[in-house]
Write an enzyme that holds these catalytic residues in place. Structure first.
Site, PDB file in Angstrom:
ATOM      1  N   ASN A  37     -67.362 -24.394 -40.457  1.00  0.00           N
ATOM      2  CA  ASN A  37     -68.308 -24.212 -39.353  1.00  0.00           C
ATOM      3  C   ASN A  37     -68.946 -22.820 -39.337  1.00  0.00           C
ATOM      4  O   ASN A  37     -68.258 -21.811 -39.194  1.00  0.00           O
ATOM      5  CB  ASN A  37     -67.540 -24.450 -38.037  1.00  0.00           C
ATOM      6  CG  ASN A  37     -68.444 -24.888 -36.914  1.00  0.00           C
ATOM      7  OD1 ASN A  37     -69.664 -24.996 -37.075  1.00  0.00           O
ATOM      8  ND2 ASN A  37     -67.845 -25.143 -35.755  1.00  0.00           N
ATOM      9  N   HIS A 122     -60.827 -34.583 -25.319  1.00  0.00           N
ATOM     10  CA  HIS A 122     -61.293 -33.349 -24.672  1.00  0.00           C
ATOM     11  C   HIS A 122     -61.970 -33.648 -23.344  1.00  0.00           C
ATOM     12  O   HIS A 122     -63.090 -34.155 -23.326  1.00  0.00           O
ATOM     13  CB  HIS A 122     -62.344 -32.669 -25.535  1.00  0.00           C
ATOM     14  CG  HIS A 122     -61.785 -31.906 -26.678  1.00  0.00           C
ATOM     15  ND1 HIS A 122     -62.436 -30.832 -27.238  1.00  0.00           N
ATOM     16  CD2 HIS A 122     -60.634 -32.031 -27.376  1.00  0.00           C
ATOM     17  CE1 HIS A 122     -61.709 -30.359 -28.235  1.00  0.00           C
ATOM     18  NE2 HIS A 122     -60.620 -31.068 -28.344  1.00  0.00           N
ATOM     19  N   TYR A 159     -66.505 -21.256 -23.269  1.00  0.00           N
ATOM     20  CA  TYR A 159     -66.344 -21.976 -24.525  1.00  0.00           C
ATOM     21  C   TYR A 159     -65.379 -23.149 -24.325  1.00  0.00           C
ATOM     22  O   TYR A 159     -64.382 -23.027 -23.630  1.00  0.00           O
ATOM     23  CB  TYR A 159     -65.792 -21.039 -25.605  1.00  0.00           C
ATOM     24  CG  TYR A 159     -65.750 -21.682 -26.973  1.00  0.00           C
ATOM     25  CD1 TYR A 159     -66.918 -21.956 -27.666  1.00  0.00           C
ATOM     26  CD2 TYR A 159     -64.537 -22.044 -27.554  1.00  0.00           C
ATOM     27  CE1 TYR A 159     -66.887 -22.552 -28.911  1.00  0.00           C
ATOM     28  CE2 TYR A 159     -64.492 -22.645 -28.804  1.00  0.00           C
ATOM     29  CZ  TYR A 159     -65.677 -22.895 -29.479  1.00  0.00           C
ATOM     30  OH  TYR A 159     -65.642 -23.494 -30.708  1.00  0.00           O
ATOM     31  N   ASP A 210     -56.484 -25.182 -24.311  1.00  0.00           N
ATOM     32  CA  ASP A 210     -56.813 -24.313 -25.452  1.00  0.00           C
ATOM     33  C   ASP A 210     -57.348 -22.984 -24.923  1.00  0.00           C
ATOM     34  O   ASP A 210     -58.337 -22.948 -24.185  1.00  0.00           O
ATOM     35  CB  ASP A 210     -57.877 -25.012 -26.314  1.00  0.00           C
ATOM     36  CG  ASP A 210     -58.063 -24.357 -27.678  1.00  0.00           C
ATOM     37  OD1 ASP A 210     -57.575 -23.223 -27.867  1.00  0.00           O
ATOM     38  OD2 ASP A 210     -58.705 -24.982 -28.544  1.00  0.00           O
ATOM     39  N   HIS A 212     -58.286 -20.566 -27.002  1.00  0.00           N
ATOM     40  CA  HIS A 212     -59.253 -20.081 -27.997  1.00  0.00           C
ATOM     41  C   HIS A 212     -59.069 -18.601 -28.317  1.00  0.00           C
ATOM     42  O   HIS A 212     -60.043 -17.839 -28.366  1.00  0.00           O
ATOM     43  CB  HIS A 212     -60.688 -20.364 -27.543  1.00  0.00           C
ATOM     44  CG  HIS A 212     -61.015 -21.818 -27.507  1.00  0.00           C
ATOM     45  ND1 HIS A 212     -61.253 -22.512 -26.331  1.00  0.00           N
ATOM     46  CD2 HIS A 212     -61.124 -22.730 -28.491  1.00  0.00           C
ATOM     47  CE1 HIS A 212     -61.503 -23.774 -26.609  1.00  0.00           C
ATOM     48  NE2 HIS A 212     -61.431 -23.948 -27.899  1.00  0.00           N
ATOM     49  N   GLU A 262     -55.393 -23.590 -36.144  1.00  0.00           N
ATOM     50  CA  GLU A 262     -56.586 -24.281 -36.648  1.00  0.00           C
ATOM     51  C   GLU A 262     -57.391 -23.383 -37.589  1.00  0.00           C
ATOM     52  O   GLU A 262     -58.136 -23.887 -38.416  1.00  0.00           O
ATOM     53  CB  GLU A 262     -57.459 -24.810 -35.502  1.00  0.00           C
ATOM     54  CG  GLU A 262     -58.090 -23.746 -34.643  1.00  0.00           C
ATOM     55  CD  GLU A 262     -58.843 -24.322 -33.439  1.00  0.00           C
ATOM     56  OE1 GLU A 262     -58.368 -25.299 -32.847  1.00  0.00           O
ATOM     57  OE2 GLU A 262     -59.903 -23.781 -33.096  1.00  0.00           O
ATOM     58  N   ARG A 283     -51.402 -26.328 -36.001  1.00  0.00           N
ATOM     59  CA  ARG A 283     -52.721 -26.953 -35.842  1.00  0.00           C
ATOM     60  C   ARG A 283     -53.505 -27.103 -37.146  1.00  0.00           C
ATOM     61  O   ARG A 283     -54.550 -27.734 -37.167  1.00  0.00           O
ATOM     62  CB  ARG A 283     -53.553 -26.083 -34.883  1.00  0.00           C
ATOM     63  CG  ARG A 283     -52.962 -25.942 -33.504  1.00  0.00           C
ATOM     64  CD  ARG A 283     -53.423 -27.038 -32.599  1.00  0.00           C
ATOM     65  NE  ARG A 283     -54.848 -27.006 -32.404  1.00  0.00           N
ATOM     66  CZ  ARG A 283     -55.656 -28.073 -32.541  1.00  0.00           C
ATOM     67  NH1 ARG A 283     -55.168 -29.231 -32.908  1.00  0.00           N
ATOM     68  NH2 ARG A 283     -56.949 -27.954 -32.311  1.00  0.00           N
ATOM     69  N   ASP A 316     -66.359 -30.481 -36.102  1.00  0.00           N
ATOM     70  CA  ASP A 316     -66.764 -29.825 -37.350  1.00  0.00           C
ATOM     71  C   ASP A 316     -65.897 -30.245 -38.534  1.00  0.00           C
ATOM     72  O   ASP A 316     -66.147 -29.806 -39.658  1.00  0.00           O
ATOM     73  CB  ASP A 316     -66.798 -28.295 -37.190  1.00  0.00           C
ATOM     74  CG  ASP A 316     -65.530 -27.728 -36.591  1.00  0.00           C
ATOM     75  OD1 ASP A 316     -65.147 -28.159 -35.490  1.00  0.00           O
ATOM     76  OD2 ASP A 316     -64.915 -26.860 -37.217  1.00  0.00           O
ATOM     77  N   GLU A 339     -55.569 -34.097 -32.678  1.00  0.00           N
ATOM     78  CA  GLU A 339     -56.775 -33.894 -31.858  1.00  0.00           C
ATOM     79  C   GLU A 339     -57.842 -34.914 -32.264  1.00  0.00           C
ATOM     80  O   GLU A 339     -58.003 -35.212 -33.447  1.00  0.00           O
ATOM     81  CB  GLU A 339     -57.310 -32.474 -32.074  1.00  0.00           C
ATOM     82  CG  GLU A 339     -58.532 -32.134 -31.229  1.00  0.00           C
ATOM     83  CD  GLU A 339     -59.035 -30.704 -31.477  1.00  0.00           C
ATOM     84  OE1 GLU A 339     -58.784 -30.153 -32.564  1.00  0.00           O
ATOM     85  OE2 GLU A 339     -59.675 -30.156 -30.571  1.00  0.00           O
ATOM     86  N   TRP A 402     -61.808 -11.792 -30.206  1.00  0.00           N
ATOM     87  CA  TRP A 402     -61.000 -12.975 -30.495  1.00  0.00           C
ATOM     88  C   TRP A 402     -61.198 -13.429 -31.913  1.00  0.00           C
ATOM     89  O   TRP A 402     -62.088 -12.968 -32.598  1.00  0.00           O
ATOM     90  CB  TRP A 402     -61.297 -14.129 -29.534  1.00  0.00           C
ATOM     91  CG  TRP A 402     -62.646 -14.722 -29.630  1.00  0.00           C
ATOM     92  CD1 TRP A 402     -63.836 -14.096 -29.337  1.00  0.00           C
ATOM     93  CD2 TRP A 402     -63.005 -16.043 -30.053  1.00  0.00           C
ATOM     94  NE1 TRP A 402     -64.860 -14.945 -29.527  1.00  0.00           N
ATOM     95  CE2 TRP A 402     -64.395 -16.158 -29.963  1.00  0.00           C
ATOM     96  CE3 TRP A 402     -62.253 -17.141 -30.474  1.00  0.00           C
ATOM     97  CZ2 TRP A 402     -65.070 -17.302 -30.308  1.00  0.00           C
ATOM     98  CZ3 TRP A 402     -62.940 -18.280 -30.797  1.00  0.00           C
ATOM     99  CH2 TRP A 402     -64.327 -18.366 -30.725  1.00  0.00           C
TER     100      TRP A 402
HETATM  101  O1  EZ4 Z   1     -63.257 -24.041 -31.709  1.00  0.00           O
HETATM  102  O2  EZ4 Z   1     -63.543 -26.601 -34.166  1.00  0.00           O
HETATM  103  O3  EZ4 Z   1     -59.174 -27.115 -30.638  1.00  0.00           O
HETATM  104  N1  EZ4 Z   1     -60.316 -27.149 -30.982  1.00  0.00           N
HETATM  105  C1  EZ4 Z   1     -61.111 -26.101 -31.061  1.00  0.00           C
HETATM  106  C2  EZ4 Z   1     -62.468 -26.312 -31.661  1.00  0.00           C
HETATM  107  C3  EZ4 Z   1     -62.860 -25.127 -32.497  1.00  0.00           C
HETATM  108  C4  EZ4 Z   1     -63.947 -25.484 -33.447  1.00  0.00           C
HETATM  109  C5  EZ4 Z   1     -64.268 -24.324 -34.378  1.00  0.00           C
HETATM  110  O4  EZ4 Z   1     -65.037 -24.714 -35.438  1.00  0.00           O
HETATM  111  O5  EZ4 Z   1     -60.724 -25.008 -30.722  1.00  0.00           O
HETATM  112  O6  EZ4 Z   1     -63.419 -26.598 -30.690  1.00  0.00           O
HETATM  113 CO    CO Z   2     -58.583 -24.993 -30.653  1.00  0.00          CO
END
Ligand code: EZ4
Ligand code: CO
Length: 402
Positions: A37, A122, A159, A210, A212, A262, A283, A316, A339, A402
């Site tokens: 991404n 989500h 976000y 999350d 993030h 992730e 993850r 993504d 997920e 971050w």
């Molecule tokens: O921010 O996949 O848990 N899922 C996430 C996603 C990520 C994106 C980053 O490319 O945190 O939304």
């Molecule tokens: Co995430």
């Protein structure tokens, strides 16, 4: 059997995807996802210029040897670009082997360990009541687990809060958008969201959240503690995780289960987190983690230390990664959750697949190989468009780390 050619396709049916197709002299082809991404074209160049020429003439059944060749032979090891490229090759090779032996990839791994793969969806909203409604919609669809994200009062954007409802895409076309962040506002607000969700929906639904990567260890410890009464399934990415030792401080203070990884791309990003039992879920999906071949080893190490899988499955990661992940999830003994952010109908049309959702579970289907295809003609109608994830600044303009 020999690999005769490899092609890389970049398309954008709603968002950008990089797809690798490996061809063999027996007419069987394999597909791999190479999408990174916001840095898509770096992986395209890596594959076209540096990897595909080395694959021509090789036996596609030598999955392990090819993996070692690409990882060790490069001299420059690891990193998201390298490991996404290796993962794409690896997925394509497992796909070819499954097709050649006429069996789904989960059978090559050791066979199914469960009936289906529990997924989480989500739910998000601008305020608490919107999130309550969205969680309700996921429960109506049959989900057993839901991630909840909410707009933070006093911040213009947050976000992870979708612009659309069922389908939403965090990357934006053009140059990176800038968001404003306040840790104080976030920390004061989030426990109220989960208090309300438990009041409305009771104890049975699995709730996830999350962060993030936006907190420091001691801030994350505070959040984990304050969320304990609402017993989350997990708290994800509480801090940026380059410093694995930092999770010691969170772990000492809270029993809220932790999920991370992730953005990891190899076992060396997680070995301390796993062996010190600092996390509960890993993850890293097959795309970021060098493919099925490498993630098998990571999962085996994790199993020893009571860590379960919780693969990344955002939009993504293309349906090819989703399929590969589902074969892995159906087999892996220490499975936790998967997920599942739904792709748009445009994306699903470009990548027709056998995996399906039913009663909160995904199943990879029983087609040979990965069970996903790629419609090249349709893909060609959606050309690449530069897009980025947002960057963040604090309220005083400082770039946020971050
Ligand atoms: O921010 O996949 O848990 N899922 C996430 C996603 C990520 C994106 C980053 O490319 O945190 O939304
Ligand atoms: Co995430």
């Amino acid at each position: 059997m020999k690999i005769t050619d490899g092609k890389v396709f970049v398309c954008s049916p709603g968002r950008n995807f990089v797809t690798l197709k490996l061809y063999t002299d027996e007419g069987i082809y394999g597909l791999g996802d190479a999408t990174l991404n916001g840095r898509e074209m770096a992986v395209v160049a890596y594959l076209e210029e540096h990897v595909i020429p080395c694959l021509i003439g090789r036996d596609p059944f030598q999955i392990e040897d090819i993996w070692q060749y690409l990882y060790k032979g490069a001299y420059w090891r690891r990193g998201p670009v390298t490991m996404s490229a290796i993962a794409a090759v690896d997925m394509a090779l497992w796909d070819i082997k499954g097709k050649a032996l006429n069996t789904p990839v989960y059978n090559l791994l050791g066979g199914p360990s469960r009936y289906g793969v529990m997924v989480y969806g989500h739910a998000s909203g601008g305020d608490i009541e919107e999130v309550v409604d969205e969680v309700g919609r996921y429960l109506e669809m049959g989900y057993k687990a839901v991630r909840a994200q909410c707009g933070i009062p006093g911040l213009p954007t947050t976000y992870g809060v979708g612009r659309g409802k069922l389908f939403y895409e965090p990357a934006e076309k053009g140059l990176p958008p800038e968001h404003i962040w306040s840790t104080e506002k976030y920390l004061n607000f989030i426990p109220k969201l989960f208090q309300r969700l438990r009041d409305v929906y009771g104890d049975d639904v699995h709730l996830l959240h999350d962060v993030h990567h936006r907190l420091t260890p001691i801030e994350a410890a505070r959040l984990g503690k304050e969320l304990e009464p609402y017993h989350l399934f997990w708290l994800e990415d509480p801090v940026p995780a380059e410093l694995q030792e930092s999770f010691r401080w969170i772990r000492q203070h809270t029993t809220t289960p932790l999920a991370v990884g992730e953005v990891f791309n190899s076992i060396y990003d997680a070995h301390l987190l796993i062996t010190e039992q600092l996390i509960d879920y890993l993850r890293t999906s097959v795309l970021r983690g060098g493919g099925i071949t490498h993630m098998r080893k990571v999962a085996a190490l994790a199993e020893l230390y009571h860590v379960r899988t919780g693969f990344h499955g955002a939009t993504d990661l293309s349906p090819i990664t989703m399929a590969a992940a589902l074969h892995f999830d159906l087999w892996v003994p220490n499975f936790g959750i998967q997920e599942y952010m739904r792709h748009t109908p445009e994306t699903d049309e470009v990548f027709p697949h056998t995996y399906y959702f039913q009663d909160g579970y995904l199943h990879p289907g029983d087609a040979p190989g990965l069970g996903v295809d790629f419609n090249e003609e349709l893909a060609a109608r959606y050309p690449y468009e530069r897009a980025y994830l947002p960057v963040n600044r604090k309220e005083d303009g400082t770039m946020f780390n971050w």
